[in-house]
Design an enzyme around this catalytic site. Sequence first.
Site, PDB file in Angstrom:
ATOM      1  N   LEU A   1       0.881  -1.157   0.000  1.00 43.61           N
ATOM      2  CA  LEU A   1       0.000   0.000   0.000  1.00 43.61           C
ATOM      3  C   LEU A   1       0.922   1.211   0.000  1.00 43.61           C
ATOM      4  O   LEU A   1       1.827   1.304   0.831  1.00 43.61           O
ATOM      5  CB  LEU A   1      -0.900  -0.034   1.240  1.00 43.61           C
ATOM      6  CG  LEU A   1      -2.127   0.857   1.280  1.00 43.61           C
ATOM      7  CD1 LEU A   1      -3.039   0.617   0.086  1.00 43.61           C
ATOM      8  CD2 LEU A   1      -2.902   0.633   2.566  1.00 43.61           C
ATOM      9  N   ASP A   2       0.725   2.104  -0.940  1.00 47.56           N
ATOM     10  CA  ASP A   2       1.603   3.264  -1.080  1.00 47.56           C
ATOM     11  C   ASP A   2       1.707   4.053   0.219  1.00 47.56           C
ATOM     12  O   ASP A   2       0.780   4.069   1.030  1.00 47.56           O
ATOM     13  CB  ASP A   2       1.088   4.202  -2.176  1.00 47.56           C
ATOM     14  CG  ASP A   2       1.101   3.571  -3.540  1.00 47.56           C
ATOM     15  OD1 ASP A   2       1.958   2.703  -3.788  1.00 47.56           O
ATOM     16  OD2 ASP A   2       0.249   3.944  -4.358  1.00 47.56           O
ATOM     17  N   ARG A   3       2.816   4.729   0.364  1.00 47.85           N
ATOM     18  CA  ARG A   3       3.081   5.543   1.559  1.00 47.85           C
ATOM     19  C   ARG A   3       1.971   6.569   1.774  1.00 47.85           C
ATOM     20  O   ARG A   3       1.581   6.846   2.907  1.00 47.85           O
ATOM     21  CB  ARG A   3       4.431   6.229   1.376  1.00 47.85           C
ATOM     22  CG  ARG A   3       4.847   7.104   2.507  1.00 47.85           C
ATOM     23  CD  ARG A   3       6.222   7.666   2.225  1.00 47.85           C
ATOM     24  NE  ARG A   3       6.503   8.770   3.122  1.00 47.85           N
ATOM     25  CZ  ARG A   3       7.472   9.625   2.939  1.00 47.85           C
ATOM     26  NH1 ARG A   3       8.273   9.515   1.908  1.00 47.85           N
ATOM     27  NH2 ARG A   3       7.674  10.596   3.788  1.00 47.85           N
TER      28      ARG A   3
ATOM     29  N   SER B   1      -1.134   6.297   0.893  1.00 47.86           N
ATOM     30  CA  SER B   1      -2.448   5.665   0.990  1.00 47.86           C
ATOM     31  C   SER B   1      -2.611   5.103   2.399  1.00 47.86           C
ATOM     32  O   SER B   1      -1.640   4.861   3.100  1.00 47.86           O
ATOM     33  CB  SER B   1      -2.579   4.540  -0.036  1.00 47.86           C
ATOM     34  OG  SER B   1      -2.482   5.068  -1.345  1.00 47.86           O
TER      35      SER B   1
END
Length: 182
Positions: free
Chosen positions: A44-46, A48
């Site tokens: 999960l992106d930083r 997000s």
Amino acid sequence: MARLILFNKPFDVLSQFTDRGTQTTRRTLSDFIDVPGVYPAGRLDRDSEGLMLLTDDGRLQARIADPRYKLGKTYLAQVEGTIGDEALTALSRGVVLNDGPTRPAKAIAIDDPALWPRDPPVRFRKTVPDSWLQLTIHEGRNRQVRRMTAAVGHPTLRLVRKAIGEWTLGDLAPGEWREVRV
């Protein structure tokens, strides 16, 4: 028996246990989870937030992360502008990104969800409305939801993953985790 941890990843946290190659210290999973032998099943992106799954079982990890198994990932996306039927239809059919077309997704407009405040808050602009949609995808390309909403003219302002397959965020607050039975 395999261990499975549901974690509500806060904004600005890396989805790995160590931070490699930077001068500044960034928060990682190790700031929240002190369970030996578990690893993220997907990323999960930083920037997000929301549900991450961690497990100590390599087969389970592959099954969760591999698009072959078609585990749906459901996101709540706050987007710039008022999302309309045309954009929702395009997302539902799949959109063409620079790395090829996406699979069809389930996209619906929703009312503002009851979420925790984000720190820092999303930038508010009086002259630009925003709206929310729920998007379920069955693949996991890099920054896919953000690229999909941008492709239909609605850049993502905030992104929260709500569910992965049958596992949901439930009442977990940011930074909290719980172990569930597999």
